[in-house]
Design a protein around this motif. Structure first.
Motif, PDB file in Angstrom:
ATOM      1  N   GLN A   3       0.830  -1.204   0.000  1.00 34.39           N
ATOM      2  CA  GLN A   3       0.000   0.000   0.000  1.00 34.39           C
ATOM      3  C   GLN A   3       0.868   1.258   0.000  1.00 34.39           C
ATOM      4  N   ALA A   4       1.934   1.241   0.758  1.00 36.68           N
ATOM      5  CA  ALA A   4       2.812   2.414   0.806  1.00 36.68           C
ATOM      6  C   ALA A   4       3.430   2.682  -0.569  1.00 36.68           C
ATOM      7  N   ALA A   5       3.851   1.631  -1.260  1.00 39.70           N
ATOM      8  CA  ALA A   5       4.457   1.803  -2.580  1.00 39.70           C
ATOM      9  C   ALA A   5       3.439   2.313  -3.591  1.00 39.70           C
ATOM     10  N   VAL A   6       2.221   1.790  -3.528  1.00 39.59           N
ATOM     11  CA  VAL A   6       1.183   2.223  -4.463  1.00 39.59           C
ATOM     12  C   VAL A   6       0.798   3.673  -4.203  1.00 39.59           C
ATOM     13  N   GLU A   7       0.598   4.030  -2.954  1.00 41.68           N
ATOM     14  CA  GLU A   7       0.173   5.392  -2.655  1.00 41.68           C
ATOM     15  C   GLU A   7       1.272   6.407  -2.953  1.00 41.68           C
ATOM     16  N   ALA A   8       2.512   5.963  -2.973  1.00 45.07           N
ATOM     17  CA  ALA A   8       3.616   6.868  -3.298  1.00 45.07           C
ATOM     18  C   ALA A   8       3.775   7.083  -4.797  1.00 45.07           C
ATOM     19  N   ALA A   9       3.151   6.261  -5.608  1.00 46.41           N
ATOM     20  CA  ALA A   9       3.283   6.378  -7.060  1.00 46.41           C
ATOM     21  C   ALA A   9       2.526   7.604  -7.548  1.00 46.41           C
ATOM     22  N   PRO A  10       3.194   8.550  -8.217  1.00 43.17           N
ATOM     23  CA  PRO A  10       2.508   9.761  -8.679  1.00 43.17           C
ATOM     24  C   PRO A  10       1.600   9.484  -9.874  1.00 43.17           C
ATOM     25  N   TRP A  11       0.456  10.159  -9.920  1.00 42.18           N
ATOM     26  CA  TRP A  11      -0.488   9.956 -11.011  1.00 42.18           C
ATOM     27  C   TRP A  11       0.123  10.308 -12.365  1.00 42.18           C
ATOM     28  N   GLU A  12       1.004  11.291 -12.412  1.00 37.35           N
ATOM     29  CA  GLU A  12       1.610  11.634 -13.721  1.00 37.35           C
ATOM     30  C   GLU A  12       2.379  10.474 -14.295  1.00 37.35           C
ATOM     31  N   GLU A  13       3.112   9.759 -13.416  1.00 38.34           N
ATOM     32  CA  GLU A  13       3.872   8.612 -13.890  1.00 38.34           C
ATOM     33  C   GLU A  13       2.941   7.458 -14.252  1.00 38.34           C
ATOM     34  N   ILE A  14       1.887   7.280 -13.483  1.00 42.98           N
ATOM     35  CA  ILE A  14       0.913   6.232 -13.797  1.00 42.98           C
ATOM     36  C   ILE A  14       0.295   6.488 -15.171  1.00 42.98           C
ATOM     37  N   GLU A  15      -0.081   7.737 -15.434  1.00 44.67           N
ATOM     38  CA  GLU A  15      -0.675   8.062 -16.733  1.00 44.67           C
ATOM     39  C   GLU A  15       0.332   7.887 -17.865  1.00 44.67           C
ATOM     40  N   ARG A  16       1.569   8.291 -17.632  1.00 43.03           N
ATOM     41  CA  ARG A  16       2.589   8.174 -18.673  1.00 43.03           C
ATOM     42  C   ARG A  16       2.873   6.711 -19.014  1.00 43.03           C
ATOM     43  N   GLU A  17       3.031   5.864 -18.011  1.00 43.12           N
ATOM     44  CA  GLU A  17       3.388   4.469 -18.272  1.00 43.12           C
ATOM     45  C   GLU A  17       2.210   3.668 -18.822  1.00 43.12           C
ATOM     46  N   SER A  18       1.001   4.010 -18.416  1.00 35.52           N
ATOM     47  CA  SER A  18      -0.166   3.252 -18.869  1.00 35.52           C
ATOM     48  C   SER A  18      -0.713   3.741 -20.196  1.00 35.52           C
ATOM     49  N   GLY A  19      -0.506   5.037 -20.487  1.00 32.29           N
ATOM     50  CA  GLY A  19      -1.117   5.628 -21.668  1.00 32.29           C
ATOM     51  C   GLY A  19      -2.587   5.944 -21.477  1.00 32.29           C
ATOM     52  N   LEU A  20      -3.075   5.836 -20.254  1.00 32.32           N
ATOM     53  CA  LEU A  20      -4.470   6.114 -19.934  1.00 32.32           C
ATOM     54  C   LEU A  20      -4.559   7.315 -19.008  1.00 32.32           C
ATOM     55  N   THR A  21      -5.735   7.907 -18.931  1.00 37.28           N
ATOM     56  CA  THR A  21      -5.934   9.024 -18.019  1.00 37.28           C
ATOM     57  C   THR A  21      -6.322   8.521 -16.633  1.00 37.28           C
ATOM     58  N   ARG A  22      -6.137   9.390 -15.676  1.00 36.48           N
ATOM     59  CA  ARG A  22      -6.549   9.052 -14.305  1.00 36.48           C
ATOM     60  C   ARG A  22      -8.032   8.719 -14.253  1.00 36.48           C
ATOM     61  N   ALA A  23      -8.844   9.487 -14.995  1.00 32.23           N
ATOM     62  CA  ALA A  23     -10.295   9.248 -14.976  1.00 32.23           C
ATOM     63  C   ALA A  23     -10.627   7.849 -15.496  1.00 32.23           C
ATOM     64  N   MET A  24      -9.946   7.408 -16.547  1.00 28.32           N
ATOM     65  CA  MET A  24     -10.192   6.065 -17.089  1.00 28.32           C
ATOM     66  C   MET A  24      -9.878   4.990 -16.052  1.00 28.32           C
ATOM     67  N   ILE A  25      -8.729   5.136 -15.422  1.00 28.25           N
ATOM     68  CA  ILE A  25      -8.306   4.128 -14.446  1.00 28.25           C
ATOM     69  C   ILE A  25      -9.228   4.134 -13.230  1.00 28.25           C
ATOM     70  N   GLU A  26      -9.634   5.301 -12.791  1.00 31.67           N
ATOM     71  CA  GLU A  26     -10.539   5.366 -11.645  1.00 31.67           C
ATOM     72  C   GLU A  26     -11.922   4.837 -12.004  1.00 31.67           C
ATOM     73  N   ASP A  27     -12.363   5.035 -13.238  1.00 30.06           N
ATOM     74  CA  ASP A  27     -13.632   4.443 -13.663  1.00 30.06           C
ATOM     75  C   ASP A  27     -13.563   2.921 -13.589  1.00 30.06           C
ATOM     76  N   ALA A  28     -12.440   2.358 -14.025  1.00 22.90           N
ATOM     77  CA  ALA A  28     -12.266   0.904 -13.935  1.00 22.90           C
ATOM     78  C   ALA A  28     -12.286   0.453 -12.486  1.00 22.90           C
ATOM     79  N   ALA A  29     -11.651   1.233 -11.617  1.00 25.16           N
ATOM     80  CA  ALA A  29     -11.643   0.891 -10.189  1.00 25.16           C
ATOM     81  C   ALA A  29     -13.050   0.928  -9.603  1.00 25.16           C
ATOM     82  N   GLU A  30     -13.887   1.835 -10.081  1.00 25.63           N
ATOM     83  CA  GLU A  30     -15.259   1.894  -9.577  1.00 25.63           C
ATOM     84  C   GLU A  30     -16.044   0.643  -9.955  1.00 25.63           C
TER      85      GLU A  30
END
Length: 770
Positions: free
Chosen positions: A338-365
């Motif tokens: 959990q600590a490693a995941v929460e430390a991951a910045p959204w900009e890097e998540i979006e860059r590596e995935s090629g998806l937007t934060r909104a897309m990923i959060e929609d999937a999480a919902e």
């Protein structure tokens, strides 16, 4: 190549929705297109009259279990329990065309090397045992006693340490057990298998996180799940019968979300050929409610982003989101993860995935809204340098809400070849744990070796280094399937002994060693008559169920022998005579081999012969499904992400892109049935390079231009494939795609998943050269 689709200016790539102006199949998976594909295969293969009877009984109790994919066979089958790919595999095997001594007298090995893969196998079924004559350059007829005797002498002289016994995923459990026994009795565990090149990431890393090397789901779970998440799996081409379970799940309200760099039609839309309404006027079934084109290797980032949203929801509603009781009793490592995941910045998540934060959060919902969730994946997750992390992150997602070990939930890798999972279950593998030494010593009085043997990568390196002198291949087309193909193909002739057990001719048979045999075997569709009468064989599906299979087709030649008989014949001539190694008796009655399997693995295979034809197969059990974690700590383990991409490093030069290799709709593994990739809107030439239109413009290329692709790894070896036609396609930026096995020469043998050594076919760095 693109079915004459109209060209319109394409928008910048979007990770949702098809890019206009690039090829796409306009119809659903299944439907009339599937029936047309079957009809075309029937016309080309010219199968025997037995083929239609075989298809009628395919995947049904006391019928033939499909030689294609490893998807489950339901207890209550459909009227036609086969898919387009399964029908192609059956008619391909049951062709009336023959490849015998006259064929080989007419065509030298050097000439046959110029033939495409499709043409080699389309020539027909092998009919006679053959020995290669280096003086003439031709395969020449021999006899079975001569073949067995010389192979035995050569193996004895070469010795176990320099010998390798490879197997594809085709042979049944009975043959596989004897093959594994033969190797150990001979003195080695050099038993590489096709799984080493696809799902070994699962076998190694799933075992370390939840204590089992296979998935935890059964067919029943798909009737009770609320959501399914797909990662890197192309159901439409690789396991089409699975679409029936997905269709039923969607129609009762299950939500499906898919992550894949390629928009594969099978997870977008399906029309069941079993449904008259859907085949005429009725609407098709939309499979995925959301399909996200993630960047290759970006699944780690997607899963990290989803878990960030889940942890945030837990903070908003303490005690209502995570399954705290399950986590406390059954898992370890949550805090670090959990600590490693929460430390991951959204900009890097979006860059590596090629998806937007909104897309990923929609999937999480979607995940948060579901009580029971299944995670499904294929080689898009496993064939990466950091495939271990891809898989660990998916396990993390499921563990957070107790979605392993509960009805309607679990993790489900979809295997490819029909018995690739079962072969490992009964002992084919390079590790001592794959077969209990104490039991083998008790049953057969042999000294079982204790040193770990060679997997595919180690065996291939041994061939390159000259340390491996003998290679027995139980099925498959290893030369074409391997990474670093040009180097490997060049090294195969240095083998002292090479033996191929096969139904059809392929490229591997055209690079013979100093002493080489091509031994034709019965196919699964062929009737197998031994001394005790007709025989059945068995196999295991992706969901750990075991089935009996009986071939009813007339064998193409009286000179064929079964895979089991060939393995036993070679073993008998290689090993010292022993009253406890009863090769002739086992060949006469496969039921005796099943009794041995039951004695060796009693928990999974008790009463094997009595349960052989259980409708829907019998379940061999799964500890993690019962929430028994056979890990080092006795608990399921969370994996803390150390990076947000599954791609490796060690690249050189600018303008590097990521290569993903694909299989077409007209292909199964290295078998090429034809040149239609219907479900992608492509046809004709397989020497193509797919990339999106923005990348084509950025690189100054034009559609149809022939270019070269070069591996961008800096290890001192130049790997290059030329003559690839630039083809616009809907792919993420920085990504190119092409067909397997044509682009295998670009993947270094050393570039593999770090724990299992699975080749990184879905994430190799490359450069384009004009």
């Amino acid at each position: 190549m693109a079915d004459d689709l109209p060209r319109t200016p394409a928008p910048r790539h979007s990770p949702v929705g098809h890019d206009a102006g690039t090829p796409e199949y306009g119809g659903p998976t299944g439907g009339w297109g599937s029936l047309e594909g079957i009809a075309k295969a029937l016309g080309e293969a010219q199968p025997s009259p037995d083929a239609l009877r075989t298809l009628w009984r395919q995947n049904k109790t006391k019928g033939v279990m499909c030689t294609s994919c490893a998807w489950a066979k339901p207890a209550q089958p459909h009227l036609f329990e086969f898919c387009e790919n399964g029908a192609k595999a059956t008619v391909w095997e049951m062709t009336r065309k023959r490849v015998g001594p006259e064929f080989f007298a007419k065509h030298s090995a050097e000439e046959l090397k110029t033939w495409p893969d499709h043409d080699l196998e389309a020539a027909g079924r092998l009919t006679h045992p053959m020995r290669f004559n280096h003086a003439t350059g031709h395969w020449e007829e021999t006899t079975w006693p001569e073949a067995y005797a010389e192979i035995g002498r050569e193996l004895t002289e070469i010795g176990p340490e320099a010998s390798v016994f490879y197997s594809s995923g085709h042979a049944g459990l009975e043959t596989s057990y004897l093959y594994a026994l033969f190797a150990r009795a001979f003195g080695h565990m050099n038993l590489p298998q096709s799984s080493n090149m696809c799902h070994e990431t699962t076998s190694v890393n799933l075992a370390s996180t939840i204590g089992v090397p296979v998935g935890t789901c059964t067919l029943d779970d798909f009737e009770h799940c609320d959501a399914i998440f797909f990662f890197g799996q192309n159901t439409g081409s690789n396991s089409p019968r699975f679409l029936h379970q997905l269709q039923a799940a969607v129609e009762r309200g299950c939500r499906i979300v898919t992550f894949n760099p390629v928009r594969e039609r099978g997870l977008i839309e399906f029309a069941s050929p079993q449904n008259a309404k859907q085949m005429t006027v009725g609407p098709t079934t939309k499979i995925s409610e959301a399909f996200y084109q993630v960047r290759p290797g970006g699944d780690v980032a997607v899963l990290a982003g989803m878990m960030k949203r889940i942890f945030a929801a837990e903070a908003e509603r303490p005690g209502e989101v995570l399954d705290h009781a399950f986590i406390a009793e059954h898992t370890e490592g949550l805090e670090e993860m959990q600590a490693a995941v929460e430390a991951a910045p959204w900009e890097e998540i979006e860059r590596e995935s090629g998806l937007t934060r909104a897309m990923i959060e929609d999937a999480a919902e979607v995940y948060l809204s579901a009580r029971n969730v299944i995670g499904i994946y294929g080689m898009g997750l496993t064939q990466h340098v950091n495939g271990w992390l891809n898989l660990g992150m998916l396990v993390n997602l499921l563990l957070l809400r107790g979605n392993i070990g509960r009805r309607g939930a679990g993790i489900s890798p979809v295997r490819g070849h029909s018995n690739v999972q079962g072969q490992r279950t009964v002992g084919i593998g390079e590790k001592p744990k794959h077969m209990p030494a104490e039991k083998l010593e008790e049953l057969f009085g042999i000294d079982v070796p204790t040193e770990e043997g060679m997997n595919v990568v180690a065996a291939s390196q041994g061939i390159l280094d000259g340390k491996v002198k003998a290679l027995i291949s139980l099925g498959g087309n290893l030369v074409r399937a391997l990474p670093d193909r040009e180097r490997m193909e060049g090294a195969f002739p240095t083998l002292r002994l090479s033996v191929s057990i096969a139904t059809k001719l392929n490229r591997s048979h055209l690079v013979p060693g100093e002493v080489s045999y091509l031994l034709p075997c019965l196919g699964r569709t062929d009737e197998d008559i031994q001394a005790s009468g007709p025989q059945a064989v068995s196999m295991e599906d992706s969901l750990s169920h075991i089935y009996g299979s009986i071939g009813h087709g007339t064998p193409p030649s009286e000179h064929l022998r079964s895979e089991l008989a060939i393995v036993a014949g070679i073993a008998k001539e290689t090993l010292p005579e022993s009253p406890r190694l009863r090769w002739d008796e086992w060949t006469a009655d496969y039921g005796l081999v099943r009794d041995l399997i039951a004695e060796t693995f009693p928990e999974a295979f008790h009463d094997f012969n009595d349960r052989l034809f259980t409708p829907g197969g019998f379940y061999r059990g799964n500890a993690a499904r019962e929430r028994k974690w056979n890990t080092e700590t006795g608990k399921a383990t969370f994996t803390a992400p150390t990076m947000l991409s599954a791609l490796g490093e060690n690249t050189t030069g600018d303008e590097r892109m990521t290569l993903i290799t694909l299989r077409s709709n007209d292909q199964f593994n290295t078998t090429i049935y034809g040149y239609s990739d219907r479900l992608r809107g492509l046809k004709g030439d397989r020497m193509v390079l797919l990339l999106n239109q923005d990348e084509i413009e950025r690189l100054g290329l034009t559609e149809g231009q022939r270019v070269a692709l070069v591996c961008a790894l800096d290890d001192g070896v130049i790997r290059r494939v030329e003559g690839l036609a630039v083809t616009p396609y809907d792919l993420p930026p920085g990504c190119v795609a092409g067909y397997y096995p044509e682009l295998n020469p670009l993947v270094p043998l050393s570039y593999h998943e770090k724990n299992s050594q699975t080749p990184a076919y879905k994430g190799t760095p490359v450069r384009l050269e004009v």
